[in-house]
Motif scaffolding. Structure first.
Motif, mmCIF file in Angstrom:
data_model
loop_
_atom_site.group_PDB
_atom_site.id
_atom_site.type_symbol
_atom_site.label_atom_id
_atom_site.label_comp_id
_atom_site.label_asym_id
_atom_site.label_seq_id
_atom_site.Cartn_x
_atom_site.Cartn_y
_atom_site.Cartn_z
ATOM 1 N N ALA A 137 0.838 -1.205 0.000
ATOM 2 C CA ALA A 137 0.000 0.000 0.000
ATOM 3 C C ALA A 137 0.873 1.256 0.000
ATOM 4 C CB ALA A 137 -0.966 -0.005 1.185
ATOM 5 N N THR A 138 1.993 1.176 -0.689
ATOM 6 C CA THR A 138 2.937 2.290 -0.774
ATOM 7 C C THR A 138 3.228 2.559 -2.242
ATOM 8 O OG1 THR A 138 3.934 1.662 1.341
ATOM 9 C CG2 THR A 138 5.189 3.147 -0.075
ATOM 10 N N ARG A 139 2.891 3.761 -2.660
ATOM 11 C CA ARG A 139 2.945 4.091 -4.090
ATOM 12 C C ARG A 139 4.093 5.052 -4.382
ATOM 13 N NH1 ARG A 139 -2.314 6.851 -6.657
ATOM 14 N NH2 ARG A 139 -1.881 8.246 -4.897
ATOM 15 N N LEU A 140 4.801 4.780 -5.470
ATOM 16 C CA LEU A 140 5.786 5.720 -5.980
ATOM 17 C C LEU A 140 5.059 6.798 -6.772
ATOM 18 C CD1 LEU A 140 8.794 6.516 -6.637
ATOM 19 C CD2 LEU A 140 8.511 5.147 -8.719
ATOM 20 N N LEU A 141 5.180 8.044 -6.334
ATOM 21 C CA LEU A 141 4.521 9.143 -7.035
ATOM 22 C C LEU A 141 5.421 9.759 -8.097
ATOM 23 C CD1 LEU A 141 2.765 10.955 -4.038
ATOM 24 C CD2 LEU A 141 1.772 9.327 -5.657
ATOM 25 N N SER A 142 6.689 9.928 -7.767
ATOM 26 C CA SER A 142 7.623 10.539 -8.713
ATOM 27 C C SER A 142 9.040 10.329 -8.196
ATOM 28 C CB SER A 142 7.346 12.040 -8.870
ATOM 29 O OG SER A 142 7.546 12.710 -7.624
ATOM 30 N N PHE A 143 10.008 10.629 -9.047
ATOM 31 C CA PHE A 143 11.401 10.599 -8.602
ATOM 32 C C PHE A 143 12.229 11.526 -9.474
ATOM 33 C CE2 PHE A 143 11.187 7.136 -11.716
ATOM 34 C CZ PHE A 143 12.290 7.396 -12.527
ATOM 35 N N THR A 144 13.348 11.957 -8.913
ATOM 36 C CA THR A 144 14.321 12.736 -9.663
ATOM 37 C C THR A 144 15.696 12.146 -9.394
ATOM 38 O OG1 THR A 144 14.629 14.301 -7.837
ATOM 39 C CG2 THR A 144 12.978 14.865 -9.510
ATOM 40 N N GLN A 145 16.596 12.359 -10.339
ATOM 41 C CA GLN A 145 17.982 11.938 -10.166
ATOM 42 C C GLN A 145 18.855 13.189 -10.077
ATOM 43 O OE1 GLN A 145 19.433 8.328 -12.244
ATOM 44 N NE2 GLN A 145 17.676 8.580 -13.602
ATOM 45 N N ARG A 146 19.505 13.340 -8.930
ATOM 46 C CA ARG A 146 20.390 14.494 -8.742
ATOM 47 C C ARG A 146 21.381 14.186 -7.627
ATOM 48 N NH1 ARG A 146 15.639 16.028 -6.031
ATOM 49 N NH2 ARG A 146 16.016 16.737 -3.875
ATOM 50 N N ASP A 147 22.502 14.854 -7.662
ATOM 51 C CA ASP A 147 23.522 14.738 -6.612
ATOM 52 C C ASP A 147 23.971 13.291 -6.405
ATOM 53 O OD1 ASP A 147 23.062 17.490 -6.181
ATOM 54 O OD2 ASP A 147 21.470 17.035 -4.749
ATOM 55 N N GLY A 148 23.959 12.487 -7.469
ATOM 56 C CA GLY A 148 24.424 11.106 -7.350
ATOM 57 C C GLY A 148 23.466 10.188 -6.637
ATOM 58 N N HIS A 149 22.175 10.562 -6.556
ATOM 59 C CA HIS A 149 21.182 9.733 -5.891
ATOM 60 C C HIS A 149 19.855 9.821 -6.631
ATOM 61 C CE1 HIS A 149 24.041 10.602 -2.574
ATOM 62 N NE2 HIS A 149 23.756 9.353 -2.206
ATOM 63 N N VAL A 150 18.950 8.942 -6.256
ATOM 64 C CA VAL A 150 17.560 9.006 -6.711
ATOM 65 C C VAL A 150 16.728 9.481 -5.528
ATOM 66 C CG1 VAL A 150 15.592 7.718 -7.600
ATOM 67 C CG2 VAL A 150 17.899 7.095 -8.331
ATOM 68 N N HIS A 151 15.945 10.523 -5.743
ATOM 69 C CA HIS A 151 15.066 11.053 -4.705
ATOM 70 C C HIS A 151 13.640 10.681 -5.091
ATOM 71 C CE1 HIS A 151 18.280 13.619 -2.919
ATOM 72 N NE2 HIS A 151 18.772 13.501 -4.144
ATOM 73 N N ALA A 152 13.051 9.753 -4.345
ATOM 74 C CA ALA A 152 11.748 9.184 -4.700
ATOM 75 C C ALA A 152 10.685 9.655 -3.720
ATOM 76 C CB ALA A 152 11.818 7.663 -4.691
ATOM 77 N N LEU A 153 9.578 10.159 -4.251
ATOM 78 C CA LEU A 153 8.440 10.576 -3.425
ATOM 79 C C LEU A 153 7.476 9.409 -3.309
ATOM 80 C CD1 LEU A 153 6.918 12.789 -1.884
ATOM 81 C CD2 LEU A 153 5.839 13.439 -4.071
ATOM 82 N N LEU A 154 7.290 8.918 -2.082
ATOM 83 C CA LEU A 154 6.432 7.774 -1.810
ATOM 84 C C LEU A 154 5.204 8.222 -1.031
ATOM 85 C CD1 LEU A 154 9.112 5.154 -0.653
ATOM 86 C CD2 LEU A 154 8.247 5.551 -2.971
ATOM 87 N N GLU A 155 4.110 7.488 -1.226
ATOM 88 C CA GLU A 155 2.874 7.790 -0.509
ATOM 89 C C GLU A 155 2.320 6.532 0.129
ATOM 90 O OE1 GLU A 155 -1.009 10.297 -1.657
ATOM 91 O OE2 GLU A 155 -0.938 8.328 -2.644
ATOM 92 N N ASP A 156 2.006 6.632 1.407
ATOM 93 C CA ASP A 156 1.284 5.565 2.105
ATOM 94 C C ASP A 156 -0.185 5.699 1.715
ATOM 95 O OD1 ASP A 156 -0.252 4.109 3.948
ATOM 96 O OD2 ASP A 156 1.270 4.301 5.496
ATOM 97 N N ARG A 157 -0.716 4.721 1.005
ATOM 98 C CA ARG A 157 -2.068 4.835 0.460
ATOM 99 C C ARG A 157 -3.143 4.755 1.539
ATOM 100 N NH1 ARG A 157 -2.799 1.671 -5.105
ATOM 101 N NH2 ARG A 157 -4.488 3.201 -5.194
ATOM 102 N N ASP A 158 -2.818 4.224 2.689
ATOM 103 C CA ASP A 158 -3.798 4.156 3.774
ATOM 104 C C ASP A 158 -3.908 5.479 4.522
ATOM 105 O OD1 ASP A 158 -4.359 1.482 3.229
ATOM 106 O OD2 ASP A 158 -2.746 0.768 4.528
ATOM 107 N N SER A 159 -2.768 6.070 4.835
ATOM 108 C CA SER A 159 -2.780 7.294 5.634
ATOM 109 C C SER A 159 -2.651 8.559 4.801
ATOM 110 C CB SER A 159 -1.629 7.262 6.648
ATOM 111 O OG SER A 159 -0.375 7.336 5.980
ATOM 112 N N GLY A 160 -2.172 8.421 3.564
ATOM 113 C CA GLY A 160 -1.930 9.601 2.747
ATOM 114 C C GLY A 160 -0.599 10.267 3.028
ATOM 115 N N GLU A 161 0.161 9.737 3.989
ATOM 116 C CA GLU A 161 1.462 10.313 4.323
ATOM 117 C C GLU A 161 2.418 10.201 3.139
ATOM 118 O OE1 GLU A 161 5.334 9.416 7.197
ATOM 119 O OE2 GLU A 161 3.514 8.207 7.389
#
Length: 524
Positions: A137-161
């Motif tokens: 119940a955890t969704r990947l919303l988006s990601f970017t690649q910068r500074d030698g890393h992947v920055h991924a925005l995740l969402e808990d589908r139950d709580s919306g966090e």
């Protein structure tokens, strides 16, 4: 839910490929997070054929026996063809390409295990190895690649966090409609819409009906349509109903359980059969391949990288092979023992295999007279990349050998899978394959002290290698082993290097390892 702020590898998609990758990464000691948008594992059997090569991977993970208990008995791995399930003129065939007992080619033959059952086994092991590493119940919303890393925005589908997780690598195992692949801008090519199917999971007392013809799959010949897939060959079944999306409303049909029950009765040839529909899903047959498997720190595996027609049973198994190939490379790069270029060998090795699998499966889908179900095809995978030191004298091998010639006469060619040979010892090793991993393995035919000096030199430089001596006849050596030489085997069981005799310089094995791992100083 608390998300970690950082992780080495973020895996998106907890199907068989993502779960296998999680288990393998844990085995290599790689911190990772596996996220899945669904609330749990698959409720539908989906893929069912687990090939010999996949079972060898699961054997290495210590999961072979548990998966066998979850699958159909080997005595039921047959393929039925008839107008319905009670056709007196039916034809029943077994797997093709299976070895004779005197020419055993694997210690781990394939089996039929429904995807929902397989995922449950893999999830238990993944959570045991990484208790906080699997999040549903955890969704990947988006990601970017910068500074030698992947920055991924995740969402808990139950709580919306929502929380951003920083990872060194992102692996998309999120299926044919991959969010990761789309966000990375990676295109796919190949035909779509080769067929449309409504898959109906149902319960019915068919065990006695098929007792004398029990099979894994029941293909219906004209005037029958579609086919049945055995979940337990008793009460649990799948009926695959082909439909024309321009003429039939699959959603309306899926909602009408009475109509579905009639379809099942008609297809089975049993008008009084008691049918209870449990679940449905629609799917489309495509044959597609991603243009690339990697975009900087983002990689693809499984259906995200290749969509394979199910005609042949190779789709899920090709994805499991991806995970096996990728896991040790991610581990080596993460540990700093390998160079970044090692990850380029993932696509170089696995994409040609997928290309041939897609082509074979597509040809199967168009074969009017039926097609082969080849359990051992993926055992023949042969790699060409900088992670393999090929002998210039060796002929170039195709990615796969449908004729299985390499399994009949194994010679230890670099790039091929280490051949299976039954062993009397050491304890816990019944096959040469049991000697593989978790790191590199050096197999020798003589136990020559020179090889142990080679291994000691590599270990002193931070690249340990486990050495095993195998008893050898004069020629040829077991498992393609040169009588006085050695085979260097990668953690995925593929041969990286073959030496006909011990090198004069104690640092030769170290140099080979550095070259395979794409590290600086490979030529020293």
């Amino acid at each position: 839910m608390q998300f970690p702020e950082t992780t080495s590898v973020l895996v998106v998609g907890a199907g068989p490929v993502g779960l296998t990758l999680s288990v393998l990464l844990s085995g290599h000691g790689v911190p990772h997070l596996l996220v899945e948008a669904r609330p749990g594992t698959s409720r539908h059997p989906k893929a069912r054929g687990v090939s010999a090569r996949s079972m060898e991977v699961f054997r290495r993970c210590g999961l072979e026996e548990e998966i066998r208990r979850a699958g159909l008995p080997a005595s039921q791995v047959f393929f039925y063809r008839g107008r319905n399930l009670v056709d007196p003129d039916y034809v029943r065939t077994g797997l093709t390409g299976g070895p004779a007992e005197s020419a055993e080619r694997t210690p781990s033959p394939g089996l039929i295990c429904s995807q929902d059952a397989l995922e449950a086994v893999l999830l238990r092991r993944a959570r045991r190895l990484a208790p906080d590493g699997v999040r549903f119940a955890t969704r990947l919303l988006s990601f970017t690649q910068r500074d030698g890393h992947v920055h991924a925005l995740l969402e808990d589908r139950d709580s919306g966090e929502r929380r951003t997780v920083r990872a060194d690598r992102l692996v998309g195992c999120d299926g044919a409609s991959s969010t990761v692949r789309a966000a990375a801008g990676i295109a796919m090519a190949g035909p779509t819409g080769l067929g449309h199917y409504l898959s109906v999971r149902f319960e019915a007392p068919l065990g006695e009906v098929v007792a004398d013809r029990a099979s894994a799959s029941y293909f219906l010949t004209e005037p029958g349509r579609g086919g049945f897939l055995a979940v337990d060959n008793d009460r649990q079944w799948i009926y695959q109903h082909p439909y024309d999306p321009e003429r039939e409303d699959a959603a309306a049909l899926a909602a009408d359980h009475r109509a579905l029950a009639r379809l099942v009765r008609d297809a089975a040839g049993l008008p009084e059969l008691a049918v209870t529909v449990r679940d449905t899903m629609t799917w489309r047959m495509d044959a597609r391949l991603a243009d690339t498997y990697r975009r900087a720190r983002v990689l693809l595996a499984g259906d995200a990288a290749h969509v394979v027609p199910p005609t042949g049973g190779h789709g899920m198994n090709t994805g499991i092979g991806d995970a096996d190939n990728l896991a040790w490379k991610l581990a080596a790069v993460t540990a700093g023992t390998a160079g970044e270029a090692l990850l380029d060998t993932y696509e170089a090795e696995r994409r040609p295999v997928a290309r041939q699998v897609v082509d074979i499966s597509l040809a199967n889908s168009r074969a009017r007279a039926g097609y082969r179900i080849d359990d051992e095809l993926l055992l023949t995978a042969a790699y060409r990349s900088t992670a393999v030191l090929a002998d210039p004298a060796d002929p170039a091998l195709p990615p796969l050998d449908p004729g299985l010639a390499g399994l009949e006469h194994p010679d230890g060619t670099p790039g091929t899978r280490l051949p299976h040979l039954r062993l009397a010892g050491p304890p816990g090793a019944a096959s040469t394959l049991d000697l593989v991993g978790p790191g590199f393995t050096l197999l020798t035919a003589t136990g020559d002290a020179a090889w142990r000096r080679q291994a000691a030199t590599a270990a002193a430089a931070g690249l340990p290698v486990t050495v095993h001596a195998l008893p050898a006849p004069d020629r040829p050596g077991p498992a393609g082993l040169p009588p006085t030489g050695a085979l260097l085997v990668r953690p995925d069981g593929h041969i990286a290097w073959r030496a006909p005799h011990p090198p004069a310089e104690d640092g030769r094995l170290l140099a080979v390892l550095r070259q395979v791992l794409s590290t600086a100083g490979a030529g020293t």
